[in-house]
Design a protein around this motif. Structure first.
Motif, PDB file in Angstrom:
ATOM      1  N   LYS A 712      -3.824   3.752  -0.791  1.00  0.00           N
ATOM      2  CA  LYS A 712      -4.471   2.479  -1.131  1.00  0.00           C
ATOM      3  C   LYS A 712      -3.501   1.315  -1.043  1.00  0.00           C
ATOM      4  O   LYS A 712      -3.842   0.239  -0.502  1.00  0.00           O
ATOM      5  CB  LYS A 712      -5.042   2.588  -2.552  1.00  0.00           C
ATOM      6  CG  LYS A 712      -5.801   1.368  -3.016  1.00  0.00           C
ATOM      7  CD  LYS A 712      -6.363   1.615  -4.419  1.00  0.00           C
ATOM      8  CE  LYS A 712      -7.087   0.380  -4.937  1.00  0.00           C
ATOM      9  NZ  LYS A 712      -7.611   0.599  -6.310  1.00  0.00           N
ATOM     10  N   LYS A 713      -2.261   1.466  -1.546  1.00  0.00           N
ATOM     11  CA  LYS A 713      -1.301   0.360  -1.532  1.00  0.00           C
ATOM     12  C   LYS A 713      -0.917  -0.019  -0.098  1.00  0.00           C
ATOM     13  O   LYS A 713      -0.731  -1.197   0.218  1.00  0.00           O
ATOM     14  CB  LYS A 713      -0.054   0.758  -2.330  1.00  0.00           C
ATOM     15  CG  LYS A 713       0.953  -0.375  -2.503  1.00  0.00           C
ATOM     16  CD  LYS A 713       2.084   0.024  -3.430  1.00  0.00           C
ATOM     17  CE  LYS A 713       3.136  -1.074  -3.538  1.00  0.00           C
ATOM     18  NZ  LYS A 713       2.594  -2.291  -4.175  1.00  0.00           N
ATOM     19  N   GLU A 716      -3.641  -2.085   1.367  1.00  0.00           N
ATOM     20  CA  GLU A 716      -3.607  -3.468   0.882  1.00  0.00           C
ATOM     21  C   GLU A 716      -2.589  -4.292   1.650  1.00  0.00           C
ATOM     22  O   GLU A 716      -2.796  -5.485   1.892  1.00  0.00           O
ATOM     23  CB  GLU A 716      -3.271  -3.476  -0.613  1.00  0.00           C
ATOM     24  CG  GLU A 716      -4.389  -2.907  -1.484  1.00  0.00           C
ATOM     25  CD  GLU A 716      -3.963  -2.745  -2.926  1.00  0.00           C
ATOM     26  OE1 GLU A 716      -2.752  -2.942  -3.206  1.00  0.00           O
ATOM     27  OE2 GLU A 716      -4.805  -2.395  -3.765  1.00  0.00           O
TER      28      GLU A 716
END
Length: 796
Positions: A712-713, A716
């Motif tokens: 997820k990071k 982003e």
């Protein structure tokens, strides 16, 4: 005033010189002379003091620059501004004086590892509240981007002019010492963990001082408070009631051997635990002696051998017992009877009985071997109830038993026992609805009337059994030589014992339609739970049992839970109260031992069970039960069970084989479903773990550099990243792999690799860890990137 400043000895020396030279001076001239000499002496002293001060300063400089570590002085201000650092300080940390000024602005606080700043500030404040000296350990940054552990000893000196006080400190590199201490601490911690997890105990007995040192486990063995001194008295007096009385001579012998200069002693003893049960321990002691060969120290270990002893006893019992019935096997019962015949009081009457089950072959052929085995087990149990505990009971053939009755008192008492055994056969027949007739014939020989050795008694009891069989069975007969001869004439008597009574044919008939139906329903079902519930009901009604259920293991196989249950009309469900059952504490010890090598636990009467197992099943209203193990690669994972709560029940061989086969089908689908569920949970858990990391994590194919996973990071940071793209294309905007890629080093054989990389496209410094992983069963590489931009900025 000048005269008063001149030392008396100097005045005396000068006056003596004047007298010796015969020089005549008046008082005024003498005074002037003394003043001149005094000035010369003061000048010489001043030069000497300056020389000595220079030497001291030179020595101090040499000492300061050569101490192990470094010396510094800093103000007691917020930045801990450095006022002075020694050459040793600079050498230890790798900086020049100018680099300290440029990189840290002369702030010693900035040189301290950020992880330790707050804690050491609190600690210094605490120590300053107690005095003006400090001694602390912390990490400090080295020029080569790693931290050193240092010991800081310092003193706070006030500024006489009213400015900030200064810390005068010496720091010593203790990095290696810290590692050794940590390794020692870990080793001691591991030792403590090991000692806490084992029941073994180490002890050191100082015999002269009569004091004891020991590991913590001793307090689990000896329930009395253990003193430090007077150990001998403690062992012989205070602890004496804890020892098994028969083992006290062993304890005394062990102490005698130590006193008699034995260098090594070993003994096995029993001690009472907190549950008032005796447990076995092995004590091993090595003894040290002084120059006079007197014992001064006993160092030893106390080892828990209770399970070992119990297992040995279990193996001994297994070697002596008949596997089916639990009574003595043929070899053991013969040995026991032969031994007891040598010790008997020949003035009293004893008896040897041979019992043969009538028409047992018919039982096996009609209802199957498992049904026959259940009958034999029930007969053995009934024999134990009829005869006294000191009588010897054994199985010597397929359906033949032998019993030696000690101290029968008289013929009538022996007849009564034989009659009770025949009555028990009738009771046994009633318990299974008279499906087949069950009876027995008994032949009896008496001691000493018919002999006093095993061979003679056995032959005569066998002939008496033959008489009972020929007379119509279902009766007992005593050996009587005149009756035997009259009945059989000159015919040679053949032995009844060990004749073939078991059918060699396997009459295994499975209900094909039912098992096929079960398999088809499970195979085609999209709702496994619903399908299993339906199958349990169908099987329960088909076989007319009280309850059908499934227990599955949970929590590392330490517990099981009732996951499925069907109950016949009028039978109370148990599933709500059996959601978490401990094998050890609630089902009784060794519950799995009830299952035979085929994974079957068959009990026609729960009264046959050990007390700790009986108590568990009795409160569920069970009278008979059949359970089939669920096994995964040979490991016990639960069981499928069938209960009868109305009456004792004997399942036929065909019924048992059908139920076992259905249980195996259920087990296969259950295990498959549970394995898939675990894999899904592990997969989801892994993805959640990776997605919640505060690092940019992605997985790539080492052959193509294609992205297999992006957390997820990372998404982003690079929203345009997609599975299947090449990492160097999306993260570096390159057309080929990076020359500094850590993957290249991994491919050369390393297990993992760590590098610092600047990404010009994303404009970020990252610390990259690369390591080999398995991703969806294929070789892959996972890269974990952490932002180190702030650290790099501080370097600049």
């Amino acid at each position: 005033m000048a005269d008063q400043s001149v030392p008396l000895i100097l005045k005396i020396a000068i006056l003596m010189m004047i007298k010796q030279e015969g020089t005549k001076m008046n008082t005024k001239a003498t005074s002037a002379f003394i003043k001149e000499k005094t000035k010369q002496k003061d000048k010489e002293k001043e030069n000497l003091d300056a020389l000595r001060l220079k030497q001291v300063n030179d020595d101090l400089e040499v000492l300061t620059n050569n101490v192990p570590g470094g010396i510094f002085r800093c103000l007691d201000d917020e930045a801990l501004t450095l006022q002075y650092v020694s050459d040793g300080f600079l050498k230890m940390l790798g900086y020049t004086r100018q680099e300290i000024k440029d990189l840290f602005q002369d702030s010693f606080r900035k040189m301290i590892d950020s992880r330790d700043r707050e804690s050491i500030e609190k600690e210094v404040k605490r120590q300053m509240s107690l005095g003006n000296t400090k001694q602390i350990e912390y990490r400090i940054l080295h020029k080569e981007h790693y931290s050193l552990w240092v010991l800081d000893k310092g003193q706070l000196i006030e500024d006489p002019q009213g400015g900030y006080p200064s810390f005068y400190c010496i720091i010593i590199d203790i990095t290696e010492e810290k590692k050794v201490r940590e390794e020692l601490s870990l080793a001691l911690e591991r030792y403590d963990i090991i000692m806490d997890q084992t029941n073994d105990v180490v002890f050191d007995w100082d015999i002269r001082k009569d004091c004891l040192k020991y590991s913590r486990g001793l307090e689990r063995i000896i329930t009395q408070p253990i003193p430090k001194n007077n150990i001998k008295e403690f062992i012989l007096e205070t602890c004496r009631p804890l020892f098994y009385q028969a083992d006290l001579p062993k304890l005394n012998c062990l102490l005698d051997k130590i006193r008699n200069k034995s260098s090594y002693v070993e003994e096995e003893l029993r001690l009472m635990n907190t549950h008032h049960q005796y447990c076995w321990w092995r004590v091993r002691v090595s003894v040290q002696f002084d120059k006079e060969d007197q014992p001064i120290r006993a160092i030893g270990i106390i080892i828990d051998i209770d399970q070992e002893k119990k297992h040995s006893q279990f193996l001994l019992n297994r070697s002596q017992e008949d596997a089916l019935t639990g009574i003595y096997n043929k070899m053991t019962v013969q040995r026991q009877i032969k031994s007891i015949l040598t010790q008997l009081d020949k003035e009293r009457t004893h008896a040897l009985m041979i019992i043969d089950i009538d028409n047992f072959k018919e039982i096996n052929d009609r209802l199957g071997h498992l049904f026959g085995d259940a009958i034999l087990s029930d007969i053995a149990r009934r024999m134990k109830n009829v005869f006294h505990h000191h009588d010897i009971i054994g199985r010597i053939g397929g359906d033949e038993f032998i019993i030696f009755v000690k101290d029968g008192q008289d013929i009538e008492a022996i007849k009564s026992k034989a009659g009770q055994m025949i009555y028990e056969m009738h009771e046994l027949q009633l318990n299974h609805d008279k499906q087949v007739p069950i009876s027995c014939s008994i032949g009896i020989a008496l001691v000493p009337k018919d002999g006093d050795d095993f061979k003679s008694l056995f032959q005569k009891a066998d002939q008496a059994l033959y008489h009972a069989k020929k007379a119509g069975k279902n009766q007992y007969a005593f050996y009587d030589e005149s009756i035997i001869k009259e009945y059989i004439g000159d015919t040679k008597v053949s032995s009844v014992v060990n004749e073939t009574i078991d059918s060699n044919e396997n009459n295994k008939v499975l209900s094909g339609q039912l098992t096929e139906y079960v398999f088809r329903v499970l195979y085609n079902s999209k709702n496994l739970s619903g399908a299993i519930s339906s199958i349990l009901e169908i099987v329960g009604l088909q076989f007319d049992v009280s309850r059908v259920y499934i227990f599955e293991n949970v929590e590392n196989d330490a517990y099981c839970m009732n996951t499925f249950e069907w109950c016949n009309e009028g039978v109370e469900p148990q599933i709500k109260s059996l959601k978490r059952v401990a094998y050890k504490d609630e089902l009784g010890r060794n519950y799995m031992d009830n299952f035979n090598e085929d994974g079957i636990f068959y009990c026609t009467d729960i009264h046959q069970l050990p007390e700790y197992h009986y108590e568990v099943v009795a409160k569920q209203g069970i009278k008979s039960m059949l359970q089939c193990a669920i096994q995964d690669n040979g490991k016990f994972k639960g069981y499928v069970g069938f209960d009868e709560c109305r009456q004792n029940r004997y399942w036929t061989q065909d019924q048992i084989e059908t139920l076992v086969f259905i249980s195996e089908i259920l087990s296969v689908f259950l295990l498959k479903n549970r394995a898939e569920s675990v894999l899904r949970q592990e997969s989801n858990g892994l993805l959640d773990l990776l997605n919640n990391q505060n690092s940019w994590i992605y997985v790539i194919d080492p052959a193509t550099y294609e992205l297999l996973f992006i957390n997820k990071k990372t998404m982003e940071l690079c929203p345009e990243a997609k599975i299947g793209m090449c990492c160097y294309e999306i993260f570096m905007q390159r057309t080929s792999p990076c020359s500094f890629c850590p993957l290249k080093l991994l491919l050369s054989g390393k297990e993992n690799q760590n590098v610092e990389i600047y990404n010009p496209y994303l404009k970020v410094w990252v610390d990259v860890d690369a390591s080999h992983v398995k991703w969806k069963a294929k070789d892959a590489v996972m890269l974990s990137c952490r932002d180190i931009g702030k650290y790099k900025e501080s370097e600049k």
